[in-house]
Design a protein around this motif. Structure first.
Motif, PDB file in Angstrom:
ATOM      1  N   GLY A   1     -24.699 -15.621  -5.442  1.00 14.56           N
ATOM      2  CA  GLY A   1     -25.424 -16.069  -6.616  1.00 14.56           C
ATOM      3  C   GLY A   1     -25.964 -14.552  -7.052  1.00 14.56           C
ATOM      4  O   GLY A   1     -25.915 -14.320  -8.381  1.00 14.56           O
ATOM      5  N   ILE A   2     -26.581 -13.873  -6.053  1.00 12.86           N
ATOM      6  CA  ILE A   2     -27.372 -12.437  -6.457  1.00 12.86           C
ATOM      7  C   ILE A   2     -26.059 -11.732  -7.015  1.00 12.86           C
ATOM      8  O   ILE A   2     -26.173 -10.920  -7.849  1.00 12.86           O
ATOM      9  N   LEU A   3     -25.253 -11.610  -6.300  1.00 11.51           N
ATOM     10  CA  LEU A   3     -23.780 -10.729  -6.637  1.00 11.51           C
ATOM     11  C   LEU A   3     -23.414 -11.163  -8.021  1.00 11.51           C
ATOM     12  O   LEU A   3     -22.843 -10.124  -8.743  1.00 11.51           O
ATOM     13  N   GLN A   4     -23.354 -12.337  -8.333  1.00 13.81           N
ATOM     14  CA  GLN A   4     -22.861 -12.752  -9.642  1.00 13.81           C
ATOM     15  C   GLN A   4     -23.760 -12.325 -10.571  1.00 13.81           C
ATOM     16  O   GLN A   4     -23.335 -11.980 -11.696  1.00 13.81           O
ATOM     17  N   ALA A   5     -25.231 -12.346 -10.558  1.00 13.87           N
ATOM     18  CA  ALA A   5     -25.910 -11.871 -11.269  1.00 13.87           C
ATOM     19  C   ALA A   5     -26.050 -10.428 -11.643  1.00 13.87           C
ATOM     20  O   ALA A   5     -25.927  -9.641 -12.726  1.00 13.87           O
ATOM     21  N   ALA A   6     -25.852  -9.861 -10.415  1.00  8.76           N
ATOM     22  CA  ALA A   6     -25.753  -8.174 -10.456  1.00  8.76           C
ATOM     23  C   ALA A   6     -24.191  -7.677 -11.176  1.00  8.76           C
ATOM     24  O   ALA A   6     -24.431  -6.461 -11.818  1.00  8.76           O
TER      25      ALA A   6
ATOM     26  N   ILE B   1     -24.488  -2.173  -4.771  1.00  2.00           N
ATOM     27  CA  ILE B   1     -23.138  -1.306  -4.498  1.00  2.00           C
ATOM     28  C   ILE B   1     -21.986  -1.949  -5.399  1.00  2.00           C
ATOM     29  O   ILE B   1     -21.448  -1.435  -5.830  1.00  2.00           O
ATOM     30  N   GLU B   2     -21.929  -3.286  -5.482  1.00  2.00           N
ATOM     31  CA  GLU B   2     -21.053  -3.926  -6.361  1.00  2.00           C
ATOM     32  C   GLU B   2     -21.256  -3.697  -7.979  1.00  2.00           C
ATOM     33  O   GLU B   2     -20.259  -3.426  -8.699  1.00  2.00           O
TER      34      GLU B   2
ATOM     35  N   SER C   1     -26.593   7.207   2.390  1.00  3.25           N
ATOM     36  CA  SER C   1     -25.486   7.980   2.968  1.00  3.25           C
ATOM     37  C   SER C   1     -24.352   7.100   2.239  1.00  3.25           C
ATOM     38  O   SER C   1     -22.954   7.796   2.272  1.00  3.25           O
ATOM     39  N   VAL C   2     -24.382   5.817   1.999  1.00  2.00           N
ATOM     40  CA  VAL C   2     -23.033   5.079   1.262  1.00  2.00           C
ATOM     41  C   VAL C   2     -23.397   5.133  -0.229  1.00  2.00           C
ATOM     42  O   VAL C   2     -22.219   5.424  -1.102  1.00  2.00           O
ATOM     43  N   ILE C   3     -24.518   5.202  -0.759  1.00  2.00           N
ATOM     44  CA  ILE C   3     -24.747   4.832  -2.126  1.00  2.00           C
ATOM     45  C   ILE C   3     -24.466   6.285  -2.942  1.00  2.00           C
ATOM     46  O   ILE C   3     -24.019   5.987  -3.820  1.00  2.00           O
ATOM     47  N   ASN C   4     -25.106   7.397  -2.375  1.00  2.00           N
ATOM     48  CA  ASN C   4     -24.852   8.285  -3.241  1.00  2.00           C
ATOM     49  C   ASN C   4     -23.450   8.745  -3.661  1.00  2.00           C
ATOM     50  O   ASN C   4     -23.047   9.194  -4.709  1.00  2.00           O
ATOM     51  N   PRO C   5     -22.506   8.804  -2.424  1.00  2.00           N
ATOM     52  CA  PRO C   5     -21.117   9.137  -2.985  1.00  2.00           C
ATOM     53  C   PRO C   5     -20.428   8.061  -3.988  1.00  2.00           C
ATOM     54  O   PRO C   5     -19.721   8.543  -4.899  1.00  2.00           O
ATOM     55  N   LEU C   6     -21.090   6.837  -3.987  1.00  2.00           N
ATOM     56  CA  LEU C   6     -20.482   5.892  -4.863  1.00  2.00           C
ATOM     57  C   LEU C   6     -20.939   6.072  -6.391  1.00  2.00           C
ATOM     58  O   LEU C   6     -20.319   6.125  -7.351  1.00  2.00           O
ATOM     59  N   VAL C   7     -22.304   6.637  -6.328  1.00  2.00           N
ATOM     60  CA  VAL C   7     -22.768   6.953  -7.514  1.00  2.00           C
ATOM     61  C   VAL C   7     -21.976   8.189  -8.306  1.00  2.00           C
ATOM     62  O   VAL C   7     -21.784   8.216  -9.513  1.00  2.00           O
ATOM     63  N   GLU C   8     -21.595   9.126  -7.332  1.00  2.00           N
ATOM     64  CA  GLU C   8     -20.867  10.376  -7.673  1.00  2.00           C
ATOM     65  C   GLU C   8     -19.487   9.708  -8.334  1.00  2.00           C
ATOM     66  O   GLU C   8     -19.144  10.219  -9.467  1.00  2.00           O
TER      67      GLU C   8
END
Length: 487
Positions: free
Chosen positions: A165-170, A192-193, A214-221
């Motif tokens: 449910g949280i993922l669906q809201a996000a 992330i999603e 370390s996972v989030i920053n590359p995704l943001v870029e």
């Protein structure tokens, strides 16, 4: 009344010192290179960029300056569509107050919360989101019944629950900005999603970057989204960095209230922990300046909150740990500062009101007219600053150590702190000074399994679960030992 400001607040953004550098330099500063020049300004107190990384917030680069200018020139007639995670908590309710104040600028497309079905029902009726998520199927069923029983209500949202449910809201397709107001590592997956779908993140969840930077920053870029800080200190830094050119940032200075025990010496605090543990427990969960949740209030008392903010600042703004300092500022008027290469110190000031950073995170780079009390420095006697005592607050050094170690160590630090914080508040026999001891123990025990390269979300979640289990087992052992001693 005269105001004594013990730190020079020079609002000047002079030309940054710069060093010649080819664009084929270290990967961690690749984004700082100008696409139209073979020269690059290097940040930091050493002027070398050593220890600095690419920022997840839109700062420090030519690209971010252009983006900020373009958005600023759009004017204040913008419309943001929000997904609000943690809608019934303090972050969520204050965000909705901002929506109320600026109805022409914001639409709420999704809400998620814990088990407060009654408050969620009120929010759904008022804001008419497309998706409403609660933690359990029972809470979701209660929400559905309340809405069905509400006379004249016909805009029934899709009601969901749990992690899905949280993922669906996000990830609701119409929202362009996700406000992450949920506490702990639970904010990682939905963040992330949302990033993968190109949504901007109004970041009120510290743990997202502390555990998963370390996972989030590359995704943001990779996905070109904006990571916009929604907490007081990082919003202050973000605001101070508006207009600072690449390489112009020398140092970050995080201010801290000092928490519940700021007026006690180390010896006085340690004596109180020994002789009056119940008094300490009550005092540790009461903040002198801010009205916050129980977890963050205790983190403020241990000053782990500031240690966590150091790690978050590293990932948000790219600064080396050696270029991030902490100063105790009891009045909580100066919310943080940056020092530029010409040694000017730029600060953001305001009353202790969480709505101020929240409104900037969802309206950046615009400045909306808000019905808040303006700051009047003449009402203040003094603004004071002092360095923190790291022996009194060992959690600060633990955070710096974890940050400099990097990899999965920050996830272990964060999870061990969350678990120890919760155990202390549950009153299961854990003392105030046991909190840093448990965290240090978890960090030491993790060294053999430390991972610093090719880290995945599963690695982070695994370390998170392990650290919580470690603290729980150690706490149970301590309770058992105390029981045996009492016999």
């Amino acid at each position: 009344m005269m105001v004594t400001i013990i730190l020079a607040l020079l609002v000047a953004q002079g030309a940054a010192a710069f060093t010649l550098r080819h664009t084929s330099g270290p990967n961690q500063l690749r984004k700082a290179s100008s696409t139209s020049s073979s020269l690059c300004l290097l940040p930091g107190s050493k002027g070398t960029g050593e220890g600095w990384i690419s920022a997840s917030a839109p700062v420090n680069t030519e690209e971010s300056l252009k983006k900020t200018l373009e958005k600023s020139l759009e004017g204040s007639n913008f419309k943001k569509r929000l997904s609000l995670l943690g809608s019934t908590g303090s972050i969520g309710t204050q965000t909705l107050e901002i929506v109320d104040a600026c109805p022409d600028n914001f639409v709420v497309d999704a809400l998620s919360a814990g088990n407060n079905a009654k408050l969620m029902a009120e929010q759904v009726i008022k804001y008419k989101p497309r998706v409403a998520s609660l933690a359990t199927p029972e809470a979701a069923a209660e929400l559905r019944e309340i809405l069905k029983a509400t006379p004249g209500f016909s805009d029934m949202p899709e009601i969901v629950h749990g992690e899905d449910g949280i993922l669906q809201a996000a990830t609701v397709d119409t929202a362009d900005t996700v406000v992450t107001g949920i506490v702990g590592a639970a904010g990682l997956k939905p963040t992330i999603e949302a990033i993968k779908l190109g949504k901007d993140i109004a970041l009120a969840n510290k743990e997202t970057l502390i555990s998963g930077g370390s996972v989030i920053n590359p995704l943001v870029e990779e996905y070109g989204v904006n990571m916009l800080p929604a907490d007081s200190e990082h919003s202050a830094i973000f605001q101070c960095l508006q207009g600072v050119p690449p390489g112009g940032l020398r140092r970050i200075i995080l201010t801290a209230s000092g928490g519940a025990f700021r007026d006690l010496t180390k010896d006085e605090l340690f004596r109180m922990c020994q002789e009056e543990p119940r008094v300490v427990q009550a005092k540790a969960t009461t903040h002198p300046n801010w009205n916050m949740g129980a977890k963050i209030t205790l983190d403020s008392a241990t000053m782990m909150n500031k240690g966590l903010e150091v790690i978050e600042a590293h990932y948000l703004f790219g600064a080396s740990y050696d270029d991030i300092d902490i100063v105790i500022h009891p009045q909580s008027i100066v919310h943080s500062m940056v020092e530029t290469q010409d040694t000017s110190c730029i600060a953001q000031l305001g009353w202790a009101d969480m709505r101020l950073p929240l409104v900037y995170s969802i309206s950046w780079p615009h400045r909306l007219k808000m019905p808040y009390r303006p700051l009047d420095l003449s009402e203040l006697a003094t603004l004071t600053f002092k360095a923190p005592d790291t022996e009194k607050y060992p959690c600060i050094q633990l955070a710096y150590e974890a940050g400099k170690t990097g990899g999965t160590m920050t996830a272990v630090l964060n999870a061990a702190n969350e678990a120890a914080n919760e155990m202390f508040r549950k009153d299961v026999g854990l003392g105030f000074l046991d909190i840093p001891k448990l965290i240090a123990g978890a960090m030491e025990a993790h060294k053999d399994d430390l991972k610093t390269k090719d880290i995945t979300l599963d690695d982070i979640l695994s370390c998170d679960a392990w650290a919580r289990e470690y603290v729980e087992q150690q706490t149970k052992q301590k309770a058992k030992d105390l029981y045996l001693l009492a016999q």
